[in-house]
Design a protein around this motif. Structure first.
Motif, PDB file in Angstrom:
ATOM      1  N   THR A   1     -41.866  11.638  17.771  1.00  0.00           N
ATOM      2  CA  THR A   1     -41.525  12.996  17.357  1.00  0.00           C
ATOM      3  C   THR A   1     -40.830  13.775  18.468  1.00  0.00           C
ATOM      4  N   SER A   2     -41.277  13.578  19.688  1.00  0.00           N
ATOM      5  CA  SER A   2     -40.701  14.317  20.824  1.00  0.00           C
ATOM      6  C   SER A   2     -39.309  13.821  21.187  1.00  0.00           C
ATOM      7  N   GLU A   3     -38.862  12.691  20.591  1.00  0.00           N
ATOM      8  CA  GLU A   3     -37.570  12.109  20.951  1.00  0.00           C
ATOM      9  C   GLU A   3     -36.576  12.109  19.794  1.00  0.00           C
ATOM     10  N   LYS A   4     -36.897  12.788  18.707  1.00  0.00           N
ATOM     11  CA  LYS A   4     -36.036  12.706  17.521  1.00  0.00           C
ATOM     12  C   LYS A   4     -34.631  13.239  17.775  1.00  0.00           C
ATOM     13  N   ASP A   5     -34.471  14.181  18.722  1.00  0.00           N
ATOM     14  CA  ASP A   5     -33.150  14.734  19.003  1.00  0.00           C
ATOM     15  C   ASP A   5     -32.302  13.815  19.884  1.00  0.00           C
ATOM     16  N   LEU A   6     -32.872  12.713  20.319  1.00  0.00           N
ATOM     17  CA  LEU A   6     -32.133  11.781  21.185  1.00  0.00           C
ATOM     18  C   LEU A   6     -31.342  10.749  20.382  1.00  0.00           C
ATOM     19  N   TYR A   7     -31.528  10.734  19.054  1.00  0.00           N
ATOM     20  CA  TYR A   7     -30.853   9.732  18.228  1.00  0.00           C
ATOM     21  C   TYR A   7     -29.621  10.333  17.542  1.00  0.00           C
ATOM     22  N   VAL A   8     -28.521   9.592  17.599  1.00  0.00           N
ATOM     23  CA  VAL A   8     -27.292  10.027  16.928  1.00  0.00           C
ATOM     24  C   VAL A   8     -26.762   8.873  16.066  1.00  0.00           C
ATOM     25  N   PRO A   9     -26.217   9.193  14.873  1.00  0.00           N
ATOM     26  CA  PRO A   9     -25.667   8.135  14.014  1.00  0.00           C
ATOM     27  C   PRO A   9     -24.318   7.640  14.536  1.00  0.00           C
ATOM     28  N   GLU A  10     -24.116   6.347  14.441  1.00  0.00           N
ATOM     29  CA  GLU A  10     -22.867   5.719  14.904  1.00  0.00           C
ATOM     30  C   GLU A  10     -22.298   4.871  13.771  1.00  0.00           C
ATOM     31  N   LEU A  11     -21.035   5.108  13.440  1.00  0.00           N
ATOM     32  CA  LEU A  11     -20.366   4.360  12.381  1.00  0.00           C
ATOM     33  C   LEU A  11     -19.869   3.018  12.914  1.00  0.00           C
ATOM     34  N   VAL A  12     -20.193   1.945  12.192  1.00  0.00           N
ATOM     35  CA  VAL A  12     -19.738   0.598  12.563  1.00  0.00           C
ATOM     36  C   VAL A  12     -19.008   0.012  11.355  1.00  0.00           C
TER      37      VAL A  12
END
Length: 447
Positions: free
Chosen positions: A351-362
Motif C-alpha cells: 500500500t505504501s508503494e502504490k504510487d511507485l508503479y507506472v503502466p508501460e505499453l509494450v
C-alpha cells in the motif's frame, strides 16, 4: 587531563551511537520478516505476483508437499476421464506394507481390500496418507515408476525448475521398504526450491480450485461405519478449531521428514484477497524445527501480506496511452487504428508503494511490419500488453516469469484497401521518394 576529557566525550557519544543504531532497525525489518527458514515465498493467488521471497531459488527437501503434484495429476486424470472418483483400487503388497507403517502418516489398508479413488484422495489430502497416495499413483499410471514420468513431464510443462522427484509421496526412499521406484536411489528424496513449490500450488488452485473443498476439512472419519474406521485429523493446524488457527486458512499441504525439516504450503483468504505462502525447513529462535515453527513463519507471512498489501486498480478498461492512442496501419482503408487496454489492470502491491508503479505499453513486435500494423485488422485484435513498472526499489515480479500484463487491443476494424487504392498509394510513395531524394540532393549542393 586530556585523557580524562577524551573519556568523558566517549561516554557522552556512546548513548547517541546506540540511539542511532536502534533507529536504523526498522529499515531491516521492512525487508526481512525475521522468520527462521531455509527458504520462503509469499504470492498473490490471483495474479501470481510475488509479494515476498527469501532464499526462494535454492532447491530444498519438500517432503509431503510433493503430494500437491499427485493431486494435480489426479484432478487432471479425472477431468480427462482416465479414471473416475468411484473407480476401485485393489490393494497390493506394496501399498499394503507402506500403509501398515504407522510411524508414517497413514490409514491402514486391508490386504484384501478395495477402496474408491475418492476415499484414497481424501486420505491423501486430509491425512497425508502415504499408502493411499501410492495407490492413486498406481491407479493413474500403472506403477509409481511410470507415475514419476508423468510428474516430471507436468513439472516441465508448468515451468518448475530445479526439481527432483523420486516418488509420489515425498517420503525418503528409505521408508519405502526397498520398493522405491526404479531408477531412483534407496535414500533419495524429492527436492524443489520454494519458488517452484509456490508455482505448483498456484497452478493447482488456478486449474483445480475444488481441491480446497477437501483440504479445508479439519477432521474426517475414514471408512466410517466399518471396522476399518480411523479418525483423520488434518496436519494443517492453522485450520479452524486447531491450536494455530488463522482466519481464512483453507489449505494446502504440510510436509515433514528428517531431511526436509518442517515445511508448509499454506493458503488463506481475507477480504476477497487470497495469498499462497511456502516455508521450508522452519525452525524456532533456538534453531529447532517443529510444527509450531512452520506455522509461526506462515503466520508472519500471512500477516505481512494481508496487513501491508492491497489490491490497487492502476489502469481502467478502455484506457489509452497519451502518446500512443493510435498505431500506424499499412495497406488499409485507414492509415491508423485506435488501441486501448482490454481489461482493467489491478495488482496486489504494498500500500505504501502504490504510487511507485507506472503502466508501460509494450507492442507485440510480431504484429509489426514496415513499422506498422498490416491490414486487414479485426476489432479487438491483440497487438500488445501493458506492464506495471516499479520506478524504484525491488520488484519480485510474478511467479510465472512469462506472465504478461493486460492486453492492448484495437478499438475498430480496418479493412484491407482495394487493388486500385494500393496501386495509387504505391505510385504516390514512389514519386514521393523521388522528390525527397531530389530535394535532398539540391539542398546538399548549397550546404
Amino acid at each position: 587531563m586530556k585523557r580524562q576529557m577524551r573519556k568523558w566525550v566517549a561516554l557522552l557519544i556512546m548513548p547517541l551511537l546506540l540511539l542511532t543504531t536502534l533507529g536504523s532497525a526498522p529499515a531491516y525489518a521492512d525487508t526481512k520478516l525475521g522468520i527462521h527458514v531455509d527458504g520462503a515465498i509469499l504470492i498473490d493467488a490471483e495474479s501470481g505476483k510475488i509479494l515476498y521471497e527469501e532464499n526462494a531459488n535454492k532447491p530444498l527437501g519438500i517432503a509431503s508437499m510433493t503430494k500437491m503434484m499427485t493431486e494435480y495429476l489426479l484432478f487432471e486424470a479425472i477431468e480427462e476421464g482416465t479414471i473416475t472418483w468411484d473407480q476401485e483400487y485393489k490393494v497390493n503388497d506394496y501399498t499394503y506394507s507402506i500403509s501398515q507403517d504407522r510411524r508414517l502418516s497413514n490409514v491402514p489398508l486391508r490386504e484384501d481390500g478395495t477402496y474408491t479413488i475418492r476415499e484414497l484422495y481424501e486420505a491423501l489430502a486430509i491425512y497425508s496418507a502415504n499408502g493411499a497416495t501410492i495407490a492413486i499413483a498406481e491407479s493413474i499410471a500403472g506403477t509409481e515408476t511410470e507415475f514419476l514420468k508423468l510428474m516430471n513431464k507436468k513439472a516441465k510443462k508448468l515451468g518448475l525448475v530445479d526439481y527432483k522427484f523420486v516418488n509420489a509421496t515425498g517420503l525418503n526412499n528409505g521408508d519405502l521398504q526397498g520398493m522405491h521406484p526404479q531408477g531412483t536411489g534407496p535414500e533419495d528424496e524429492n527436492v524443489m526450491p520454494a519458488k517452484s513449490v509456490a508455482k505448483l500450488a498456484y497452478h493447482l488452485l488456478k486449474d483445480y480450485p475444488e481441491v480446497l473443498e477437501t483440504t479445508k476439512i479439519s477432521t474426517k472419519i475414514f471408512r466410517e461405519g466399518t471396522t476399518d474406521k480411523i479418525t483423520m485429523k488434518n496436519w494443517n493446524f492453522m485450520l479452524p478449531g486447531f491450536v494455530y488457527e488463522y482466519e481464512g486458512v483453507d489449505g494446502l499441504k504440510t510436509g515433514t521428514t528428517d531431511f526436509a525439516g518442517h515445511n508448509f504450503t499454506g493458503t488463506a483468504t481475507r477480504d476477497g484477497k487470497r495469498v499462497i505462502s511456502v516455508v521450508m525447513k522452519a525452525v524456532d529462535a533456538k534453531g529447532e524445527g517443529s510444527y509450531k515453527a512452520r506455522f509461526d513463519a506462515t503466520r508472519a507471512l500471512f500477516d505481512y501480506g494481508f496487513g501491508q498489501f492491497s489490491e490497487v486498480e492502476f489502469v481502467p478498461a478502455g484506457y489509452q496511452f497519451k502518446d500512443s492512442k493510435t498505431l500506424d496501419v499499412v495497406k488499409g482503408k485507414e492509415k491508423t487504428v485506435a488501441v486501448e487496454v482490454k481489461e482493467p489492470i489491478s495488482m496486489m502491491v504494498k500500500t505504501s508503494e502504490k504510487d511507485l508503479y507506472v503502466p508501460e505499453l509494450v507492442i507485440d513486435e510480431s504484429k509489426i511490419k514496415e513499422n506498422a500494423l498490416q491490414a486487414p485488422i479485426k476489432k479487438g485484435e491483440v497487438v500488445g500488453y501493458v506492464n506495471l513498472v516499479k520506478t524504484e526499489g525491488t520488484d519480485y515480479g510474478f511467479i510465472d516469469s512469462d506472465n504478461p500484463g493486460a492486453e492492448i487491443v484495437t478499438k475498430d476494424a480496418v479493412e484491407k484497401a482495394g487493388w486500385f487504392s494500393l496501386t495509387m498509394s504505391a505510385i504516390g510513395d514512389f514519386f514521393a521518394n523521388i522528390w525527397n531524394g531530389a530535394t535532398g540532393f539540391v539542398k546538399g549542393l548549397f550546404n
